[in-house]
Structure formats: C-alpha cells, structure tokens
Scaffold this motif. Structure first.
Motif, PDB file in Angstrom:
ATOM      1  N   PRO A   1       2.661   5.014  11.208  1.00 47.35           N
ATOM      2  CA  PRO A   1       4.072   4.708  10.783  1.00 47.35           C
ATOM      3  C   PRO A   1       4.490   3.238  11.661  1.00 47.35           C
ATOM      4  N   ALA A   2       3.919   3.115  12.716  1.00 46.80           N
ATOM      5  CA  ALA A   2       4.271   1.878  13.388  1.00 46.80           C
ATOM      6  C   ALA A   2       3.795   0.489  12.891  1.00 46.80           C
ATOM      7  N   GLU A   3       2.721   0.803  11.880  1.00 50.29           N
ATOM      8  CA  GLU A   3       2.371  -0.539  11.189  1.00 50.29           C
ATOM      9  C   GLU A   3       3.276  -0.625   9.999  1.00 50.29           C
ATOM     10  N   ARG A   4       3.801   0.237   9.355  1.00 53.11           N
ATOM     11  CA  ARG A   4       4.821   0.206   8.345  1.00 53.11           C
ATOM     12  C   ARG A   4       6.101  -0.324   8.952  1.00 53.11           C
TER      13      ARG A   4
ATOM     14  N   VAL B   1       0.730  -1.036   1.382  1.00 57.11           N
ATOM     15  CA  VAL B   1      -0.160  -0.233   1.014  1.00 57.11           C
ATOM     16  C   VAL B   1      -0.868   0.449   2.308  1.00 57.11           C
ATOM     17  N   ASP B   2      -1.889   1.386   2.127  1.00 53.32           N
ATOM     18  CA  ASP B   2      -2.295   2.042   3.208  1.00 53.32           C
ATOM     19  C   ASP B   2      -3.730   1.283   3.763  1.00 53.32           C
TER      20      ASP B   2
ATOM     21  N   ALA C   1      -4.977  -7.601  14.170  1.00 53.55           N
ATOM     22  CA  ALA C   1      -4.403  -6.699  15.057  1.00 53.55           C
ATOM     23  C   ALA C   1      -4.321  -5.345  14.782  1.00 53.55           C
ATOM     24  N   ALA C   2      -5.562  -4.939  13.812  1.00 57.08           N
ATOM     25  CA  ALA C   2      -5.749  -3.332  13.784  1.00 57.08           C
ATOM     26  C   ALA C   2      -5.608  -2.512  14.941  1.00 57.08           C
ATOM     27  N   PRO C   3      -5.094  -1.267  14.669  1.00 55.36           N
ATOM     28  CA  PRO C   3      -4.780  -0.637  15.950  1.00 55.36           C
ATOM     29  C   PRO C   3      -6.041   0.367  16.103  1.00 55.36           C
ATOM     30  N   VAL C   4      -6.992  -0.328  16.778  1.00 54.77           N
ATOM     31  CA  VAL C   4      -8.418   0.038  17.174  1.00 54.77           C
ATOM     32  C   VAL C   4      -8.227   0.232  18.773  1.00 54.77           C
TER      33      VAL C   4
END
Length: 131
Positions: A27-30, A77-78, A108-111
């Motif tokens: 959700p935060a990415e969107r 998109v996902d 900045a992918a959430p890894v």
C-alpha cells in the motif's frame, strides 16, 4: 547479448530515465510512490536517417523518453515485470524498431537488507509480439 539483439543492426540507447511512479504490491508503494529508472535499447537501421540527416527517419529519443515516462507515471501495476513489458511495447510501437530491450530499475524497493539495485530486463522483437 542474446539472439534478440538483431543481426548487425544499429542501436539507439536511452539510459537512466528517472520517473516517479506508484508501482508495487505494498500500500505504501501505491500511496507514496517512488522513483524508477528506465534503460531502453532499440535496434533499428539508422542508415536512412544518417544518409539524409533527417530526424523523421529514426527514433526521436526525446519523444521516446516522454512516452516511456508517461507509462511509468501512469496506471500503477503490482510488478515491475508488468511495467517492463508495457515499456518494451512502447518501444516496438515505432515500426522502424526491430527489437527492444528495457530494464526497469527499482532502487528504493522495500527490501529489508542493503542492496544497490533491483531490476527486471525484458527483450522482445517485433516477431515476438506478432507471434
């Protein structure tokens, strides 16, 4: 490079196009979005443009950059795999382009571990889309 590169064709390359988008499954990415970095290589015959010095006979990289940016900034998109496929289709929309390769970087992918980059690369030819 694999066989999709084309046999001895010329290339137009756009590297490091940075565009804010809202792609991802979280959700935060969107909601917040993040920057994506796009690299695109297009294989085509630049001979006619070079022989006549005519921009209309080659890929206009400014227009290409804008078309790619519009997709990245557009409908979320996902998966960056989905985004990469959309972008490669934009590249192949120009009938002069035989083959295109697009890399979507998501720095900045959430890894939750240190990393330099996450990227997906898609390469397609006009024949691939026709078949």
């Amino acid at each position: 490079m694999t066989a999709v590169a084309g046999a001895g064709r010329d290339r137009v390359t756009l590297t490091g196009l940075r565009v804010h988008g809202r792609h991802g499954v979280l959700p935060a990415e969107r909601e917040l979005g993040q920057f994506f970095v796009i690299d695109a290589t297009l294989w085509l015959d630049t001979g006619p443009a070079a022989a006549t010095d005519d921009l209309t006979l080659t890929v206009h990289y400014g227009e290409l950059a804008q078309a790619l940016a519009d997709v990245v900034a557009g409908e979320p998109v996902d998966l960056i795999e989905t985004l990469a496929h959309r972008l490669v289709r934009v590249c192949l929309a120009d009938p002069r382009v035989d083959t295109a390769e697009v890399t979507v970087h998501k720095p900045a992918a959430p890894v939750p571990l240190p990393f330099t980059d996450i990227a997906v690369t898609v390469a397609r030819s006009r024949q691939d889309l026709a078949g």
